[in-house]
Design a protein around this motif. Sequence first.
Motif, PDB file in Angstrom:
ATOM      1  N   THR A  82     -37.225  69.645  30.108  1.00 28.80           N
ATOM      2  CA  THR A  82     -37.612  68.575  29.307  1.00 28.80           C
ATOM      3  C   THR A  82     -39.199  68.706  29.516  1.00 28.80           C
ATOM      4  O   THR A  82     -39.688  68.869  30.847  1.00 28.80           O
ATOM      5  CB  THR A  82     -37.177  67.058  30.152  1.00 28.80           C
ATOM      6  OG1 THR A  82     -35.488  67.392  30.040  1.00 28.80           O
ATOM      7  CG2 THR A  82     -37.560  66.200  29.337  1.00 28.80           C
ATOM      8  N   PRO A  83     -40.005  68.278  28.447  1.00 27.75           N
ATOM      9  CA  PRO A  83     -41.227  68.345  28.658  1.00 27.75           C
ATOM     10  C   PRO A  83     -41.827  67.550  29.950  1.00 27.75           C
ATOM     11  O   PRO A  83     -41.319  66.422  30.193  1.00 27.75           O
ATOM     12  CB  PRO A  83     -42.186  67.818  27.499  1.00 27.75           C
ATOM     13  CG  PRO A  83     -40.935  68.175  26.604  1.00 27.75           C
ATOM     14  CD  PRO A  83     -39.479  67.913  27.079  1.00 27.75           C
ATOM     15  N   GLY A  84     -42.833  67.602  30.768  1.00 27.17           N
ATOM     16  CA  GLY A  84     -43.310  66.961  31.825  1.00 27.17           C
ATOM     17  C   GLY A  84     -44.137  65.799  31.184  1.00 27.17           C
ATOM     18  O   GLY A  84     -44.592  65.845  29.919  1.00 27.17           O
ATOM     19  N   ASN A  85     -44.436  64.865  32.147  1.00 29.13           N
ATOM     20  CA  ASN A  85     -45.267  63.786  31.823  1.00 29.13           C
ATOM     21  C   ASN A  85     -46.638  64.263  31.361  1.00 29.13           C
ATOM     22  O   ASN A  85     -47.020  63.316  30.344  1.00 29.13           O
ATOM     23  CB  ASN A  85     -45.332  62.763  33.177  1.00 29.13           C
ATOM     24  CG  ASN A  85     -44.323  62.341  33.648  1.00 29.13           C
ATOM     25  OD1 ASN A  85     -43.298  62.157  32.632  1.00 29.13           O
ATOM     26  ND2 ASN A  85     -44.131  61.545  34.680  1.00 29.13           N
ATOM     27  N   ASP A  86     -47.379  65.114  31.693  1.00 24.44           N
ATOM     28  CA  ASP A  86     -48.772  65.547  31.319  1.00 24.44           C
ATOM     29  C   ASP A  86     -48.583  66.060  29.667  1.00 24.44           C
ATOM     30  O   ASP A  86     -49.521  65.659  28.806  1.00 24.44           O
ATOM     31  CB  ASP A  86     -49.365  66.873  31.949  1.00 24.44           C
ATOM     32  CG  ASP A  86     -49.522  66.229  33.513  1.00 24.44           C
ATOM     33  OD1 ASP A  86     -49.875  65.119  33.792  1.00 24.44           O
ATOM     34  OD2 ASP A  86     -49.949  67.175  34.402  1.00 24.44           O
ATOM     35  N   ALA A  87     -47.478  66.604  29.438  1.00 24.70           N
ATOM     36  CA  ALA A  87     -47.411  66.980  28.105  1.00 24.70           C
ATOM     37  C   ALA A  87     -46.985  65.860  26.966  1.00 24.70           C
ATOM     38  O   ALA A  87     -47.431  66.024  25.943  1.00 24.70           O
ATOM     39  CB  ALA A  87     -46.176  67.823  27.856  1.00 24.70           C
ATOM     40  N   LEU A  88     -46.333  64.879  27.581  1.00 23.30           N
ATOM     41  CA  LEU A  88     -45.750  63.624  26.823  1.00 23.30           C
ATOM     42  C   LEU A  88     -46.874  62.602  26.726  1.00 23.30           C
ATOM     43  O   LEU A  88     -46.823  61.752  25.764  1.00 23.30           O
ATOM     44  CB  LEU A  88     -44.478  63.144  27.289  1.00 23.30           C
ATOM     45  CG  LEU A  88     -43.394  64.286  27.029  1.00 23.30           C
ATOM     46  CD1 LEU A  88     -42.157  63.839  27.730  1.00 23.30           C
ATOM     47  CD2 LEU A  88     -43.126  64.711  25.559  1.00 23.30           C
ATOM     48  N   GLU A  89     -47.637  62.392  27.810  1.00 21.43           N
ATOM     49  CA  GLU A  89     -48.674  61.422  27.809  1.00 21.43           C
ATOM     50  C   GLU A  89     -49.453  61.130  26.489  1.00 21.43           C
ATOM     51  O   GLU A  89     -49.748  59.923  26.277  1.00 21.43           O
ATOM     52  CB  GLU A  89     -49.244  61.561  29.108  1.00 21.43           C
ATOM     53  CG  GLU A  89     -50.471  60.380  29.295  1.00 21.43           C
ATOM     54  CD  GLU A  89     -49.698  59.179  30.078  1.00 21.43           C
ATOM     55  OE1 GLU A  89     -49.901  57.980  29.649  1.00 21.43           O
ATOM     56  OE2 GLU A  89     -48.852  59.482  30.863  1.00 21.43           O
ATOM     57  N   PRO A  90     -49.916  62.166  25.931  1.00 22.12           N
ATOM     58  CA  PRO A  90     -50.735  61.969  24.748  1.00 22.12           C
ATOM     59  C   PRO A  90     -50.029  61.234  23.748  1.00 22.12           C
ATOM     60  O   PRO A  90     -50.600  60.758  22.636  1.00 22.12           O
ATOM     61  CB  PRO A  90     -51.324  63.357  24.330  1.00 22.12           C
ATOM     62  CG  PRO A  90     -51.150  63.980  25.554  1.00 22.12           C
ATOM     63  CD  PRO A  90     -50.047  63.705  26.265  1.00 22.12           C
ATOM     64  N   LEU A  91     -48.626  61.115  23.795  1.00 18.14           N
ATOM     65  CA  LEU A  91     -47.845  60.735  22.568  1.00 18.14           C
ATOM     66  C   LEU A  91     -47.559  59.239  22.906  1.00 18.14           C
ATOM     67  O   LEU A  91     -47.217  58.441  22.050  1.00 18.14           O
ATOM     68  CB  LEU A  91     -46.645  61.554  22.603  1.00 18.14           C
ATOM     69  CG  LEU A  91     -46.719  62.911  22.059  1.00 18.14           C
ATOM     70  CD1 LEU A  91     -45.309  63.467  22.362  1.00 18.14           C
ATOM     71  CD2 LEU A  91     -47.300  63.287  20.892  1.00 18.14           C
ATOM     72  N   VAL A  92     -47.735  58.763  24.059  1.00 18.63           N
ATOM     73  CA  VAL A  92     -47.492  57.340  24.393  1.00 18.63           C
ATOM     74  C   VAL A  92     -48.037  56.405  23.449  1.00 18.63           C
ATOM     75  O   VAL A  92     -47.469  55.187  23.106  1.00 18.63           O
ATOM     76  CB  VAL A  92     -47.666  57.181  25.873  1.00 18.63           C
ATOM     77  CG1 VAL A  92     -47.678  55.526  26.242  1.00 18.63           C
ATOM     78  CG2 VAL A  92     -46.807  57.938  26.777  1.00 18.63           C
ATOM     79  N   ARG A  93     -49.284  56.650  23.054  1.00 17.59           N
ATOM     80  CA  ARG A  93     -50.027  55.575  22.123  1.00 17.59           C
ATOM     81  C   ARG A  93     -49.484  55.771  20.749  1.00 17.59           C
ATOM     82  O   ARG A  93     -50.056  54.910  19.871  1.00 17.59           O
ATOM     83  CB  ARG A  93     -51.379  55.554  22.453  1.00 17.59           C
ATOM     84  CG  ARG A  93     -51.795  56.907  22.003  1.00 17.59           C
ATOM     85  CD  ARG A  93     -53.517  57.191  22.062  1.00 17.59           C
ATOM     86  NE  ARG A  93     -54.125  58.497  21.589  1.00 17.59           N
ATOM     87  CZ  ARG A  93     -54.043  58.964  20.283  1.00 17.59           C
ATOM     88  NH1 ARG A  93     -54.010  57.952  19.425  1.00 17.59           N
ATOM     89  NH2 ARG A  93     -54.572  60.141  20.053  1.00 17.59           N
ATOM     90  N   LEU A  94     -48.738  56.651  20.429  1.00 17.60           N
ATOM     91  CA  LEU A  94     -48.642  56.788  19.132  1.00 17.60           C
ATOM     92  C   LEU A  94     -46.956  56.305  18.681  1.00 17.60           C
ATOM     93  O   LEU A  94     -46.014  55.995  19.556  1.00 17.60           O
ATOM     94  CB  LEU A  94     -48.533  58.423  18.694  1.00 17.60           C
ATOM     95  CG  LEU A  94     -49.719  58.822  19.144  1.00 17.60           C
ATOM     96  CD1 LEU A  94     -49.697  60.448  18.791  1.00 17.60           C
ATOM     97  CD2 LEU A  94     -50.738  58.325  18.149  1.00 17.60           C
ATOM     98  N   ARG A  95     -46.535  56.074  17.426  1.00 24.54           N
ATOM     99  CA  ARG A  95     -45.381  55.829  16.996  1.00 24.54           C
ATOM    100  C   ARG A  95     -44.692  57.371  16.803  1.00 24.54           C
ATOM    101  O   ARG A  95     -45.193  58.180  16.221  1.00 24.54           O
ATOM    102  CB  ARG A  95     -45.516  55.331  15.552  1.00 24.54           C
ATOM    103  CG  ARG A  95     -44.129  55.076  14.905  1.00 24.54           C
ATOM    104  CD  ARG A  95     -44.061  54.542  13.414  1.00 24.54           C
ATOM    105  NE  ARG A  95     -42.819  54.458  12.714  1.00 24.54           N
ATOM    106  CZ  ARG A  95     -42.606  55.389  11.744  1.00 24.54           C
ATOM    107  NH1 ARG A  95     -43.634  56.213  11.318  1.00 24.54           N
ATOM    108  NH2 ARG A  95     -41.433  55.442  11.291  1.00 24.54           N
ATOM    109  N   VAL A  96     -43.638  57.425  17.652  1.00 20.22           N
ATOM    110  CA  VAL A  96     -43.061  58.614  18.064  1.00 20.22           C
ATOM    111  C   VAL A  96     -41.494  58.729  17.118  1.00 20.22           C
ATOM    112  O   VAL A  96     -40.908  57.828  17.197  1.00 20.22           O
ATOM    113  CB  VAL A  96     -42.907  59.068  19.402  1.00 20.22           C
ATOM    114  CG1 VAL A  96     -42.008  60.273  19.517  1.00 20.22           C
ATOM    115  CG2 VAL A  96     -44.093  59.311  20.167  1.00 20.22           C
ATOM    116  N   VAL A  97     -41.522  59.891  16.367  1.00 17.61           N
ATOM    117  CA  VAL A  97     -39.979  59.813  15.620  1.00 17.61           C
ATOM    118  C   VAL A  97     -39.521  61.334  16.206  1.00 17.61           C
ATOM    119  O   VAL A  97     -40.342  62.267  15.768  1.00 17.61           O
ATOM    120  CB  VAL A  97     -40.195  59.783  14.176  1.00 17.61           C
ATOM    121  CG1 VAL A  97     -38.829  60.031  13.372  1.00 17.61           C
ATOM    122  CG2 VAL A  97     -40.865  58.496  13.651  1.00 17.61           C
ATOM    123  N   LEU A  98     -38.430  61.144  16.844  1.00 15.67           N
ATOM    124  CA  LEU A  98     -37.914  62.558  17.256  1.00 15.67           C
ATOM    125  C   LEU A  98     -36.999  62.802  16.262  1.00 15.67           C
ATOM    126  O   LEU A  98     -36.169  62.364  15.826  1.00 15.67           O
ATOM    127  CB  LEU A  98     -37.276  62.252  18.613  1.00 15.67           C
ATOM    128  CG  LEU A  98     -38.336  61.645  19.590  1.00 15.67           C
ATOM    129  CD1 LEU A  98     -37.340  61.253  20.850  1.00 15.67           C
ATOM    130  CD2 LEU A  98     -39.225  62.694  20.107  1.00 15.67           C
TER     131      LEU A  98
END
Length: 70
Positions: free
Chosen positions: A17-33
Motif C-alpha cells: 500500500t502506498p505510504g502516507n508520504d506518497a498519498l499526502e499530495p492527493l489529500v487536497r484533491l478530488r480522488v477517483v480510484l
Amino acid sequence: RSVGITAVGTVTGPGGTPGNDALEPLVRLRVVLWADNDDVGQQYMARVAARLKALGCLSVQSVDWPEAPY
C-alpha cells in the motif's frame, strides 16, 4: 492534464500500500480510484481509499465497472 484531469498510478503492487508520504499530495484533491477488475485489485484499492480517508481526504470515489476486462 490538458482536459483538467491528472492521473497517477501506483507501483507498490497488490501486496503493498502506498505510504502516507506518497498519498499526502492527493489529500487536497478530488480522488477517483480505479482498481484492477479482480478481487486482489479491489482489495488493494480499498486499502488505498482507507489510507486516503485517514489522512483527511474528503473526496474519495471509485470507478465501478464490473464488466471491465482484466
